[in-house]
Design a protein around this motif. Structure first.
Motif, PDB file in Angstrom:
ATOM      1  N   ILE C  41       0.845  -1.204   0.000  1.00 42.39           N
ATOM      2  CA  ILE C  41       0.000   0.000   0.000  1.00 42.39           C
ATOM      3  C   ILE C  41       0.876   1.248   0.000  1.00 42.39           C
ATOM      4  O   ILE C  41       0.647   2.195  -0.752  1.00 42.39           O
ATOM      5  N   GLN C  42       1.902   1.238   0.852  1.00 43.93           N
ATOM      6  CA  GLN C  42       2.782   2.402   0.922  1.00 43.93           C
ATOM      7  C   GLN C  42       3.419   2.665  -0.434  1.00 43.93           C
ATOM      8  O   GLN C  42       3.581   3.805  -0.874  1.00 43.93           O
ATOM      9  N   ASP C  43       3.753   1.612  -1.116  1.00 47.33           N
ATOM     10  CA  ASP C  43       4.353   1.745  -2.433  1.00 47.33           C
ATOM     11  C   ASP C  43       3.392   2.415  -3.417  1.00 47.33           C
ATOM     12  O   ASP C  43       3.788   3.276  -4.209  1.00 47.33           O
ATOM     13  N   GLU C  44       2.120   2.001  -3.332  1.00 46.03           N
ATOM     14  CA  GLU C  44       1.097   2.631  -4.190  1.00 46.03           C
ATOM     15  C   GLU C  44       1.037   4.135  -3.922  1.00 46.03           C
ATOM     16  O   GLU C  44       0.992   4.951  -4.839  1.00 46.03           O
ATOM     17  N   ILE C  45       1.016   4.473  -2.636  1.00 41.83           N
ATOM     18  CA  ILE C  45       0.908   5.897  -2.281  1.00 41.83           C
ATOM     19  C   ILE C  45       2.104   6.670  -2.830  1.00 41.83           C
ATOM     20  O   ILE C  45       1.980   7.782  -3.341  1.00 41.83           O
ATOM     21  N   LYS C  46       3.280   6.047  -2.729  1.00 45.39           N
ATOM     22  CA  LYS C  46       4.481   6.724  -3.234  1.00 45.39           C
ATOM     23  C   LYS C  46       4.391   6.918  -4.731  1.00 45.39           C
ATOM     24  O   LYS C  46       4.616   8.009  -5.263  1.00 45.39           O
ATOM     25  N   ARG C  47       4.043   5.844  -5.435  1.00 46.78           N
ATOM     26  CA  ARG C  47       4.027   5.921  -6.896  1.00 46.78           C
ATOM     27  C   ARG C  47       2.900   6.797  -7.400  1.00 46.78           C
ATOM     28  O   ARG C  47       2.932   7.303  -8.496  1.00 46.78           O
ATOM     29  N   ALA C  48       1.880   6.980  -6.553  1.00 50.41           N
ATOM     30  CA  ALA C  48       0.785   7.865  -6.949  1.00 50.41           C
ATOM     31  C   ALA C  48       1.201   9.324  -6.918  1.00 50.41           C
ATOM     32  O   ALA C  48       0.481  10.194  -7.398  1.00 50.41           O
ATOM     33  N   ASN C  49       2.361   9.629  -6.311  1.00 47.20           N
ATOM     34  CA  ASN C  49       2.829  11.012  -6.178  1.00 47.20           C
ATOM     35  C   ASN C  49       1.879  11.867  -5.351  1.00 47.20           C
ATOM     36  O   ASN C  49       1.685  13.055  -5.631  1.00 47.20           O
ATOM     37  N   LEU C  50       1.271  11.247  -4.352  1.00 46.24           N
ATOM     38  CA  LEU C  50       0.432  12.020  -3.437  1.00 46.24           C
ATOM     39  C   LEU C  50       1.352  12.887  -2.573  1.00 46.24           C
ATOM     40  O   LEU C  50       2.263  12.376  -1.935  1.00 46.24           O
ATOM     41  N   VAL C  51       1.106  14.182  -2.590  1.00 49.76           N
ATOM     42  CA  VAL C  51       1.958  15.087  -1.810  1.00 49.76           C
ATOM     43  C   VAL C  51       1.124  15.800  -0.752  1.00 49.76           C
ATOM     44  O   VAL C  51      -0.099  15.890  -0.859  1.00 49.76           O
ATOM     45  N   GLY C  52       1.789  16.307   0.247  1.00 44.00           N
ATOM     46  CA  GLY C  52       1.129  16.944   1.384  1.00 44.00           C
ATOM     47  C   GLY C  52       0.374  18.186   0.963  1.00 44.00           C
ATOM     48  O   GLY C  52       0.985  19.141   0.487  1.00 44.00           O
ATOM     49  N   LEU C  53      -0.946  18.151   1.165  1.00 44.19           N
ATOM     50  CA  LEU C  53      -1.780  19.243   0.667  1.00 44.19           C
ATOM     51  C   LEU C  53      -2.117  20.261   1.756  1.00 44.19           C
ATOM     52  O   LEU C  53      -2.989  21.100   1.570  1.00 44.19           O
ATOM     53  N   GLY C  54      -1.433  20.161   2.884  1.00 42.39           N
ATOM     54  CA  GLY C  54      -1.585  21.181   3.908  1.00 42.39           C
ATOM     55  C   GLY C  54      -0.751  22.400   3.581  1.00 42.39           C
ATOM     56  O   GLY C  54      -1.079  23.522   3.951  1.00 42.39           O
ATOM     57  N   GLY C  55       0.308  22.177   2.835  1.00 47.52           N
ATOM     58  CA  GLY C  55       1.135  23.304   2.461  1.00 47.52           C
ATOM     59  C   GLY C  55       2.550  22.936   2.040  1.00 47.52           C
ATOM     60  O   GLY C  55       3.146  23.622   1.230  1.00 47.52           O
ATOM     61  N   ALA C  56       3.086  21.847   2.574  1.00 43.79           N
ATOM     62  CA  ALA C  56       4.496  21.569   2.310  1.00 43.79           C
ATOM     63  C   ALA C  56       4.732  20.852   0.993  1.00 43.79           C
ATOM     64  O   ALA C  56       5.822  20.925   0.434  1.00 43.79           O
ATOM     65  N   GLY C  57       3.734  20.114   0.514  1.00 44.94           N
ATOM     66  CA  GLY C  57       3.906  19.413  -0.749  1.00 44.94           C
ATOM     67  C   GLY C  57       4.925  18.296  -0.694  1.00 44.94           C
ATOM     68  O   GLY C  57       5.499  17.934  -1.717  1.00 44.94           O
ATOM     69  N   PHE C  58       5.132  17.717   0.466  1.00 45.39           N
ATOM     70  CA  PHE C  58       6.124  16.648   0.614  1.00 45.39           C
ATOM     71  C   PHE C  58       5.454  15.312   0.305  1.00 45.39           C
ATOM     72  O   PHE C  58       4.322  15.075   0.712  1.00 45.39           O
ATOM     73  N   PRO C  59       6.147  14.401  -0.429  1.00 44.55           N
ATOM     74  CA  PRO C  59       5.536  13.110  -0.790  1.00 44.55           C
ATOM     75  C   PRO C  59       5.054  12.338   0.434  1.00 44.55           C
ATOM     76  O   PRO C  59       5.836  12.033   1.340  1.00 44.55           O
ATOM     77  N   ALA C  60       3.747  12.033   0.441  1.00 41.08           N
ATOM     78  CA  ALA C  60       3.149  11.428   1.635  1.00 41.08           C
ATOM     79  C   ALA C  60       3.689  10.027   1.902  1.00 41.08           C
ATOM     80  O   ALA C  60       3.944   9.654   3.043  1.00 41.08           O
ATOM     81  N   GLY C  61       3.846   9.228   0.837  1.00 45.65           N
ATOM     82  CA  GLY C  61       4.324   7.859   1.034  1.00 45.65           C
ATOM     83  C   GLY C  61       5.712   7.828   1.651  1.00 45.65           C
ATOM     84  O   GLY C  61       6.017   6.987   2.493  1.00 45.65           O
ATOM     85  N   VAL C  62       6.539   8.778   1.231  1.00 42.21           N
ATOM     86  CA  VAL C  62       7.885   8.861   1.798  1.00 42.21           C
ATOM     87  C   VAL C  62       7.805   9.246   3.267  1.00 42.21           C
ATOM     88  O   VAL C  62       8.507   8.703   4.120  1.00 42.21           O
ATOM     89  N   LYS C  63       6.914  10.179   3.567  1.00 39.56           N
ATOM     90  CA  LYS C  63       6.787  10.644   4.959  1.00 39.56           C
ATOM     91  C   LYS C  63       6.365   9.499   5.878  1.00 39.56           C
ATOM     92  O   LYS C  63       6.880   9.370   6.990  1.00 39.56           O
TER      93      LYS C  63
END
Lengths: 158, 550, 424
Positions: C41-63
């Protein structure tokens, strides 16, 4: 007291319940005084100073006794752009608030000018007790104020 | 133990040392406010920023642990500019109180802004007004919220050291105010320490308020005589302005760092307990009773009279109540003179007091004397107790009582017993510094110097022998007790010729087993424990002495 | 019409109710996820390029991956619903209309990282939304979607909805954690207090924005490629833009993250009222440097906005037409930061209010020419020297107004009045 215990019970550390407990106290006691703070400090085994630090840090804990209804009028960015200042003037006249004071003489309303409330699409907007109202015009302000009852608001946090 | 480079110099430090401490060992000072080695690290003043190789932003030295191979620069243009900017921000709302602020001369805003050349102000706005200015918040401490730089040291002190939590920083942003809880006071037993650690004049000492400017003060190391902990102190004495501070020579006491005894702190009872040194009741002249009155006399007269009366009686008729406020050297001379020299066996030293604050689990001990342990090691008491001596005296068994310092008539002893003992004794010799009820009953009064007016050493309750030094000369004709005993011994033809306290200490170390191996050199300025085993190596203090911003 | 993900069913009546939510495919992702390997699942999130939408834009899966796998300490999930950034109101809608979507995302995230207790920190003013979310949590518990042994999987998760008390700084990750622990919202020094290492109650903590987590169930359902393809090269999926100011139709607009700003304003938000020309646009909340009218063709993903000298931030878009006095807006924003600075560290505490005082003076007609450069100097002196980024969030936009609209400030100083207000 039961509400207090159930609040505290949700957190791994008792102290973490302090913000919700202060909200509870504000509703229960109308005004959080040093006596109330000491009471809470004692219940939660915290130094009173730490309770006072939290009380004075956060905007939503009222530092002075307030009227029956607390009006928070937003003054930031979009609300400012869309005429919050003239709404403020109109509102003051409507509720009978005179310069220098933030609570009306009849004790019905307290007006606070606050920062962004997260409702910029309703600009200019205000929160009365726990409800949001906007976009405001002088006519809408009149209608809202006239329509207010003095019963507890339906949207209170449980 | 990482090795790192600071400003081109290599240094190896223990694990978890921060950059400020590592720099200190190289003699490099990194300016700071909120950091204090005796408290937890806060990291909020932003003054201690340094440049670290390969790091994109400046890092704060207090929160940066040293790592192997780290390269630190404390004096680049970037760092200096950052410090100036932080100083400017701190000064932007700071009131221009220097002319009326006690901190002037030891204020770290003044010191840093002079060092960094932040002379010109560009702040044109109205400075923020706060609620409390020059308000006392406790029996010893005054608060001025506008001067506060919100470093939080005092809050952490009350949280971590005394654990009494009196202080907090209330509000948000630059409306923040340091204060006590509404209606409460800063009244723990160590409240004076917050004045030491406040880098500016926000927290000031009520006792010292407007007394004398700090640049007129001289500094001398000593040890507090308030209890048997023996906290290391500095005596700050007024050098040039005798008309300031009500003519008091000793202006204040400050704690001195000693990692074994008191770290950075001292209690309020000790801190404010120096008034007796310059009090109006100091005995400044030797006195002899002629008829019903005590009259001023010379040392020659009083010592001759003392010697005559001592020689006139049998040693078994002499009672000596020594004093655990006397130094090791003086107690040794008491033993040498009365016990070894005269053969007197009735020597005690402790007297119960009527009341005191008791001890606590931090620094304060219940024994309010600095040298009880010393007295014990030197072989006192010989008699069973002061009570026994007084019993014997009231039975008429003693012809002469030599009392050092104690006010027996205000003590916890049975008062009728004291009265009858004093009445029944022919000759009462009193040797001490301040006048009181018991002094009025003496026949011969020998004025002695206080702890601030002599050198010597005390042994604290843990057996640490620590040196005291003369800060101000003895008042009037008073003399240090060891000099009085020296002269008295000569008057008694005992052939003494002590040249100074070090001379006495040397002999003490040779003759009392517990003190063996010790010398003033070994004691240094952090003291040394009894039972010291000397080595052939040069004596190096067991821990480096930290120079701290206090 | 571009595909909507989060707001797709907002006009379905009762979508906030569990029953209705499930009818529209709700909680299918949880069922699917509980049968997958967390790492997958984490891999999916990473490959989806989901980024932090609160403001930082940091890749969520990596976080999520920063939290240590093997640790004796309990792990926590904290959902950042503080939404204090002026111009932002998207999370308010997500909480009010799709609370179960968030809960679903929380369950999946917790399952991946090995978390069994989650807190949702919602700003104190959002009383209505807090009540709705609490009700949704109760519904989920009643249906074995929260609590012990979720859907028989053996996985358990408890959720507490926590009401804030009015402090913008509590939107900062470590400020939020301090506030959640019952203290003032004073952010922590990083390093060492990165939440993934030392977070809530000193334990490893994942902290994500409401919107970010709300995307998670959809990525699980439809796959990483689908999500990534909706966005740009580095930022996947859609984001919910909150548009306000001088537009005809202020409100939320969920669009692919790479949508150009011009399209948002003119094709979705109804264009500018009275068809007036755009003067300036704030693209990502008040902390983002302002864009001028010639920059409307900028794409709204994090990378493009950074290249344009501003930032994606919270996705709060404020459109300002030519009746706007930029000195007024700049002073208004600076007052916000001065009011919200927590006061912990020197540069922000002193700098925000000093700058605010100067800007107010210029606005009131009492400015001097040196003030403009003074304000610039003060802003620069705050940046990069503080415990957290509030100071930078104050300095960067103010600097952008002072540089891009300098002429207006100079006019105010020289003439003690506003040329914009005069001519409108």
């Amino acid at each position: 007291m039961t509400k207090f215990k159930s609040l505290v019970g949700q957190y791994e550390e008792t102290r973490a319940a302090l913000l919700p407990v202060l909200h509870l106290a504000q509703r229960a006691f109308a005004q959080i005084t040093p006596e109330v703070e000491e009471y809470i400090a004692d219940l939660m085994q915290l130094p009173p100073v730490k309770v006072h630090e939290v009380f004075t840090f956060y905007t939503l804990y009222r530092k002075k006794p307030s009227g029956k209804h607390v009006i928070r009028l937003c003054k930031t960015l979009s609300c400012h752009l869309l005429g919050a200042e003239s709404i403020r003037e109109h509102l003051c006249k409507k509720i009978g608030l005179h310069n220098g004071s933030d609570t009306t003489e009849d004790g019905r309303f307290t007006l606070e000018l606050v920062e962004c409330m997260g409702a910029c699409e309703l600009a200019p907007m205000m929160q009365i007790d726990e409800r949001y109202y906007g976009p405001l015009t002088p006519e809408k302000v009149d209608a809202i104020i006239d329509g207010l009852t003095d019963e507890p608001a339906a949207d209170e946090v449980n | 133990m990482p090795t790192l480079t600071i400003d081109g110099q290599q240094v190896t430090v223990p694990e978890k040392t921060n950059v400020i401490e590592a720099a200190k060992t190289l003699g490099i000072e990194i300016p700071h406010y909120c950091y204090h080695p005796g408290l937890s690290v806060a990291g909020n003043c932003r003054m201690c920023m340094v440049e670290i190789e390969k790091a994109p932003k400046l890092a704060i030295g207090c929160f940066t642990p040293c790592t192997e191979g780290m390269v630190v620069f404390t004096n680049t243009e970037k760092v200096k500019q950052a410090r100036k900017d932080v100083l400017e921000f701190l000064l932007s709302n700071h009131p221009l109180d220097c002319p009326v602020c006690d901190q002037a001369g030891e204020c770290w805003l003044q010191i840093y802004y002079m060092q960094h050349g932040q002379y010109e102000s560009r702040m044109m706005e109205n400075k923020i007004k706060k609620s409390k200015k020059a308000t006392s918040i406790g029996p010893h401490v005054n608060l001025d919220q506008e001067r506060c730089v919100l470093c939080g040291r005092c809050v952490r002190f009350c949280d971590e050291i005394t654990k009494t939590h009196e202080l907090g920083i209330f509000g948000r942003g630059n409306r923040e105010e340091l204060d006590v809880f509404p209606g409460k006071q800063l009244d723990n037993r160590y409240s004076g320490n917050v004045v030491d650690i406040c880098p500016v004049g926000a927290l000031t000492d009520r006792d010292f308020r407007f007394q004398v400017r700090v640049w007129y003060l001289g500094v001398q190391d000593s040890v507090c005589p308030g209890c048997s902990r023996g906290c290391n102190i500095q005596i700050h004495y007024n050098r040039n302005r005798p008309h300031h501070g009500h003519g008091r020579r000793v202006a204040r006491l400050k704690p001195r760092y000693n990692s074994h005894v008191n770290q950075f702190w001292m209690c309020d009872e000790g801190r404010y307990g120096y008034k007796f040194v310059d009090a109006g009741d100091r005995i400044i002249s030797p006195m002899l009773r002629r008829g019903a009155e005590l009259q001023m006399a010379t040392w020659g007269e009083t010592l001759a009279a003392s010697a005559e009366r001592i020689r006139a009686v049998n040693p078994s008729q002499i009672g000596v109540i020594a004093w655990p406020q006397l130094t090791n050297e003086e107690l040794y001379l008491v033993r040498r003179l009365f016990v070894d020299g005269l053969g007197c066996k009735n020597v005690s030293f402790s007297v119960p007091s009527k009341k005191d604050g008791g001890g606590d689990d931090f620094l304060i001990t219940a024994d309010k004397n600095p040298n009880t342990r010393g007295a014990g090691e030197i072989g006192l008491p010989i008699a069973d107790s002061t009570g026994d001596i007084l019993q014997a005296a009231s039975r008429g068994e003693f012809k002469l009582l030599h009392i050092f310092g104690h006010d027996l008539l205000s003590s916890g002893l049975d008062q009728p017993l004291v009265e009858s003992a004093l009445a029944a004794t022919e000759t009462v010799i009193f040797q001490g510094s301040n006048s009181h009820l018991t002094v009025d009953r003496a026949d011969i009064v020998l004025p002695s110097a206080t702890f601030a007016e002599k050198s010597g050493s005390f042994t604290n309750f843990e057996g640490r022998v620590q040196r005291i030094h003369e800060a101000v000369p003895p008042l009037g004709d008073a003399l240090p007790d060891w000099q009085i005993l020296n002269r008295m011994a000569r008057a008694l033809e005992m052939g003494w010729d002590y040249q100074g306290t070090e001379h006495i200490f040397k002999e003490l170390a040779e003759n009392v087993a517990a003190f063996s191996g010790l010398s003033y050199c070994v004691l240094g300025d952090q003291g040394e424990l009894l039972g010291y085993k000397p080595t052939n190596e040069a004596h190096i203090p067991t821990e480096p002495v930290t120079t701290v911003i206090i | 019409m571009p595909e909507k993900i989060l707001t797709k069913h907002f006009d379905v009546p009762g979508f906030r109710e569990l029953g209705v939510y499930r009818q529209h495919g709700g909680y299918a992702a949880v069922e699917k996820a509980l049968g997958m390997e967390p790492a997958a699942i984490q891999d999916e999130i990473k490959r989806a390029n989901l980024v932090g939408l609160g403001g930082a834009g940091f890749p969520a899966g990596v976080k999520w991956g920063f939290v240590p796998q093997n640790t004796p300490k309990p792990k926590y999930l904290v959902v950042n619903g503080d939404e204090g950034e002026p111009a932002t109101f998207k999370d308010r809608y997500l909480l009010e209309y799709a609370p179960h979507q968030l809960i679903e995302g929380m369950i999946i995230c917790s399952y991946v990282v090995g978390i069994h207790k989650a807190y949702v920190y919602v700003r104190g003013e959002y009383v209505k939304q807090i009540n709705i979310l609490r009700h949704a949590v109760e519904e989920a518990k009643a249906e074995n979607l929260l609590g012990e042994n979720i859907l028989g999987s053996g996985f358990h998760l408890d959720v507490v909805v926590h009401q804030g008390a009015g402090a913008y700084i509590c939107g900062e990750e470590t400020g939020l954690i301090e506030s959640l622990e019952g203290k003032k919202g004073w952010p922590r020094i990083k390093p060492p207090f990165f939440p993934a290492a030392i977070g809530l109650f000193q334990c490893p903590t994942v902290i994500n924005n409401v919107e970010t987590l709300s995307h998670v169930p959809h990525i699980v359902n439809n796959g990483a490629e689908w999500f990534a393809s909706l966005g740009t090269e580095k930022n996947g999926g859609t984001r919910v833009f909150a548009v306000s100011g001088h537009v005809r139709k202020p409100g939320i607009y969920e669009l692919p993250i790479g949508t150009p700003l011009r399209e948002i304003i003119y094709e979705h938000a109804g264009g500018v009222r009275d068809d007036r020309p755009v003067k300036a646009v704030i693209p990502g909340g008040s902390s983002s440097p302002v864009l001028t009218a010639d920059q409307l063709d900028t794409n709204m993903d994090f990378i493009s906005l950074r290249n344009a000298g501003t930032m994606g931030g919270s996705g709060g878009v404020v459109v300002m037409d030519d009746t706007t006095c930029m000195v007024d807006i700049c002073a208004n924003i600076s007052n916000f930061y001065a009011h919200e600075s927590c006061g912990q560290c020197t540069p922000c505490r002193e700098g925000t209010s000093w700058a605010s005082k100067i800007l107010n003076r210029i606005l009131e007609g009492a400015g001097r020419m040196e003030d403009i450069d003074e304000a610039i100097r003060i802003c620069r002196n705050m940046m990069g020297r503080t415990v957290c980024l509030l100071a930078d969030g104050a300095a960067m936009p103010i600097l952008s107004y002072l540089t891009k609209f300098r002429r207006e400030f100079e006019y105010h100083v020289e003439n003690s009045e506003c040329d914009v207000k005069k001519s409108h």
